[in-house]
Motif scaffolding. Structure first.
Motif, PDB file in Angstrom:
ATOM      1  N   GLN A  16      36.239  47.933  39.180  1.00  0.00           N
ATOM      2  CA  GLN A  16      36.582  46.582  39.616  1.00  0.00           C
ATOM      3  C   GLN A  16      38.018  46.522  40.110  1.00  0.00           C
ATOM      4  O   GLN A  16      38.336  45.796  41.062  1.00  0.00           O
ATOM      5  CB  GLN A  16      36.383  45.580  38.475  1.00  0.00           C
ATOM      6  CG  GLN A  16      36.646  44.130  38.867  1.00  0.00           C
ATOM      7  CD  GLN A  16      35.723  43.659  39.971  1.00  0.00           C
ATOM      8  OE1 GLN A  16      34.511  43.836  39.876  1.00  0.00           O
ATOM      9  NE2 GLN A  16      36.283  43.073  41.013  1.00  0.00           N
ATOM     10  N   SER A  17      38.895  47.299  39.495  1.00  0.00           N
ATOM     11  CA  SER A  17      40.288  47.335  39.931  1.00  0.00           C
ATOM     12  C   SER A  17      40.400  47.890  41.346  1.00  0.00           C
ATOM     13  O   SER A  17      41.186  47.396  42.169  1.00  0.00           O
ATOM     14  CB  SER A  17      41.124  48.173  38.957  1.00  0.00           C
ATOM     15  OG  SER A  17      42.497  48.092  39.278  1.00  0.00           O
ATOM     16  N   LEU A  74      40.664  40.789  36.392  1.00  0.00           N
ATOM     17  CA  LEU A  74      40.762  41.369  37.728  1.00  0.00           C
ATOM     18  C   LEU A  74      40.225  40.412  38.792  1.00  0.00           C
ATOM     19  O   LEU A  74      40.786  40.307  39.887  1.00  0.00           O
ATOM     20  CB  LEU A  74      40.016  42.701  37.786  1.00  0.00           C
ATOM     21  CG  LEU A  74      40.731  43.859  37.090  1.00  0.00           C
ATOM     22  CD1 LEU A  74      39.776  45.034  36.892  1.00  0.00           C
ATOM     23  CD2 LEU A  74      41.956  44.303  37.880  1.00  0.00           C
ATOM     24  N   ASP A  75      39.150  39.709  38.483  1.00  0.00           N
ATOM     25  CA  ASP A  75      38.645  38.699  39.413  1.00  0.00           C
ATOM     26  C   ASP A  75      39.703  37.638  39.688  1.00  0.00           C
ATOM     27  O   ASP A  75      39.891  37.199  40.832  1.00  0.00           O
ATOM     28  CB  ASP A  75      37.386  38.029  38.850  1.00  0.00           C
ATOM     29  CG  ASP A  75      36.177  38.945  38.851  1.00  0.00           C
ATOM     30  OD1 ASP A  75      36.163  39.903  39.651  1.00  0.00           O
ATOM     31  OD2 ASP A  75      35.246  38.706  38.051  1.00  0.00           O
ATOM     32  N   SER A  99      38.931  45.092  43.764  1.00  0.00           N
ATOM     33  CA  SER A  99      39.844  43.963  43.930  1.00  0.00           C
ATOM     34  C   SER A  99      41.108  44.375  44.666  1.00  0.00           C
ATOM     35  O   SER A  99      41.584  43.672  45.566  1.00  0.00           O
ATOM     36  CB  SER A  99      40.201  43.377  42.559  1.00  0.00           C
ATOM     37  OG  SER A  99      39.065  42.825  41.925  1.00  0.00           O
ATOM     38  N   LEU A 124      46.583  45.678  38.437  1.00  0.00           N
ATOM     39  CA  LEU A 124      45.715  46.563  39.216  1.00  0.00           C
ATOM     40  C   LEU A 124      45.981  48.025  38.879  1.00  0.00           C
ATOM     41  O   LEU A 124      45.052  48.813  38.683  1.00  0.00           O
ATOM     42  CB  LEU A 124      45.927  46.335  40.708  1.00  0.00           C
ATOM     43  CG  LEU A 124      45.446  45.007  41.303  1.00  0.00           C
ATOM     44  CD1 LEU A 124      45.845  44.936  42.772  1.00  0.00           C
ATOM     45  CD2 LEU A 124      43.945  44.844  41.141  1.00  0.00           C
ATOM     46  N   ILE A 143      40.571  44.794  48.469  1.00  0.00           N
ATOM     47  CA  ILE A 143      40.509  43.517  49.181  1.00  0.00           C
ATOM     48  C   ILE A 143      41.917  42.962  49.392  1.00  0.00           C
ATOM     49  O   ILE A 143      42.277  42.511  50.488  1.00  0.00           O
ATOM     50  CB  ILE A 143      39.630  42.516  48.400  1.00  0.00           C
ATOM     51  CG1 ILE A 143      38.172  42.971  48.439  1.00  0.00           C
ATOM     52  CG2 ILE A 143      39.770  41.105  48.977  1.00  0.00           C
ATOM     53  CD1 ILE A 143      37.257  42.208  47.506  1.00  0.00           C
ATOM     54  N   ILE A 144      42.732  43.010  48.338  1.00  0.00           N
ATOM     55  CA  ILE A 144      44.104  42.517  48.453  1.00  0.00           C
ATOM     56  C   ILE A 144      44.892  43.372  49.442  1.00  0.00           C
ATOM     57  O   ILE A 144      45.670  42.848  50.254  1.00  0.00           O
ATOM     58  CB  ILE A 144      44.779  42.503  47.069  1.00  0.00           C
ATOM     59  CG1 ILE A 144      44.067  41.508  46.142  1.00  0.00           C
ATOM     60  CG2 ILE A 144      46.257  42.131  47.190  1.00  0.00           C
ATOM     61  CD1 ILE A 144      44.539  41.571  44.693  1.00  0.00           C
ATOM     62  N   LYS A 180      37.699  42.615  33.044  1.00  0.00           N
ATOM     63  CA  LYS A 180      37.044  42.473  34.347  1.00  0.00           C
ATOM     64  C   LYS A 180      37.267  41.079  34.918  1.00  0.00           C
ATOM     65  O   LYS A 180      37.523  40.918  36.123  1.00  0.00           O
ATOM     66  CB  LYS A 180      35.546  42.743  34.221  1.00  0.00           C
ATOM     67  CG  LYS A 180      35.178  44.213  34.087  1.00  0.00           C
ATOM     68  CD  LYS A 180      33.685  44.426  34.282  1.00  0.00           C
ATOM     69  CE  LYS A 180      33.274  44.129  35.713  1.00  0.00           C
ATOM     70  NZ  LYS A 180      31.805  44.360  35.917  1.00  0.00           N
ATOM     71  N   GLU A 194      42.507  38.978  41.838  1.00  0.00           N
ATOM     72  CA  GLU A 194      42.060  39.024  43.242  1.00  0.00           C
ATOM     73  C   GLU A 194      42.139  37.633  43.875  1.00  0.00           C
ATOM     74  O   GLU A 194      42.650  37.479  44.997  1.00  0.00           O
ATOM     75  CB  GLU A 194      40.633  39.543  43.304  1.00  0.00           C
ATOM     76  CG  GLU A 194      40.070  39.595  44.712  1.00  0.00           C
ATOM     77  CD  GLU A 194      38.607  40.031  44.731  1.00  0.00           C
ATOM     78  OE1 GLU A 194      37.864  39.566  45.622  1.00  0.00           O
ATOM     79  OE2 GLU A 194      38.211  40.832  43.855  1.00  0.00           O
ATOM     80  N   GLU A 195      41.653  36.620  43.180  1.00  0.00           N
ATOM     81  CA  GLU A 195      41.675  35.263  43.732  1.00  0.00           C
ATOM     82  C   GLU A 195      43.099  34.786  43.971  1.00  0.00           C
ATOM     83  O   GLU A 195      43.405  34.183  45.016  1.00  0.00           O
ATOM     84  CB  GLU A 195      40.945  34.295  42.795  1.00  0.00           C
ATOM     85  CG  GLU A 195      39.439  34.451  42.790  1.00  0.00           C
ATOM     86  CD  GLU A 195      38.763  33.304  42.070  1.00  0.00           C
ATOM     87  OE1 GLU A 195      38.982  32.144  42.471  1.00  0.00           O
ATOM     88  OE2 GLU A 195      38.028  33.568  41.095  1.00  0.00           O
TER      89      GLU A 195
END
Length: 247
Positions: free
Chosen positions: A102-103, A67-68, A106, A88, A109-110, A64, A71-72
């Motif tokens: 979470q995948s 994945l954060d 994230s 992802l 958002i991407i 997890k 995303e960043e």
């Protein structure tokens, strides 16, 4: 020494991969993240494959956190993030629904940010850079994978987020004539609108994208017609998606 931070990051990523203590793994990954973001992205990119290795970590919290981080990086160092996109896709099918969810979050958002960046590039320069087209090809694979999750048997919680992505997809590519036809200025952020798109690019063709949004809306309608076979939470989500899409 220029190599010291990179060497330190490499050592921390090795600990995140191999240490036996979960607390040490998480702490090492967080410290590695700080170092990676302190480096110029072009210098940090050759460390990204070591991040990809973490997708096989047996610890849910490590996956997890990975994945954060993906995303960043996808938002702050987009030009260098393609190497991380397989994470992802892999973790969409994670055995732990928390990781799979979470995948989706994230990746969604991407997806929106890559679409916006492509549109802005095309408006400014009349073309889209090769690295961004490659990144969009990963987003297309992500989209297909999430659509599949929404339509096949599986965790209700994961399917719920997949359906929310379908809603997002419809809203992105449905015309809103009340919005301006010009994209936002560089450096600012506002919800993407398909009216920003103009013809001339094979991916950014507004008519084909709107057609695909209509097909997605029909998918939601078909799901609604089979609502008796869905858990109530999913039925409510589909109804909400339909309502949002019709606004």
């Amino acid at each position: 020494m220029a190599g010291a931070p990179r060497d330190q990051a490499l050592s921390l990523l090795a600990a995140a991969n191999n240490h036996g203590d979960l607390a040490v793994k998480l702490s090492s990954l967080k410290q590695a993240k700080d170092i990676l973001f302190s480096l110029d992205p072009s210098s940090a990119v050759d460390l990204f494959p070591y991040l990809v290795e973490l997708q096989s970590s047996p610890e849910t919290l490590v996956r997890k956190l990975l994945l954060d981080l993906v995303e960043e990086i996808g938002l702050k160092a987009m030009e260098h993030s393609s190497v991380l996109m397989p994470v992802l896709l892999t973790l969409l099918r994670d055995d732990d629904s928390a990781v799979a969810k979470q995948s989706i979050v994230s990746g969604s958002i991407i997806f929106c940010c890559v679409l916006e960046e492509m549109t802005l590039q095309f408006h400014r320069h009349g073309k889209v850079e090769r690295w961004l087209e490659e990144l969009w090809s990963w987003m297309a694979k992500f989209k297909d994978a999430v659509f599949a999750i929404a339509l096949e048997p599986g965790s209700a919680a994961t399917k719920l987020l997949a359906l929310k992505f379908l809603e997002t997809y419809v809203l992105l590519f449905t015309s809103d004539k009340s919005e301006t036809e010009a994209p936002v200025a560089e450096g600012s952020r506002r919800a993407f609108n398909i009216s920003w798109l103009v013809g001339g690019h094979p991916v950014l063709d507004p008519y084909s994208l709107m057609s695909e949004a209509n097909r997605t809306l029909r998918i939601l309608l078909n799901l609604l017609q089979s609502a008796s076979s869905l858990p109530s939470s999913l039925t409510i989500t589909v109804v909400n998606c339909m309502l949002m899409s019709s606004v």
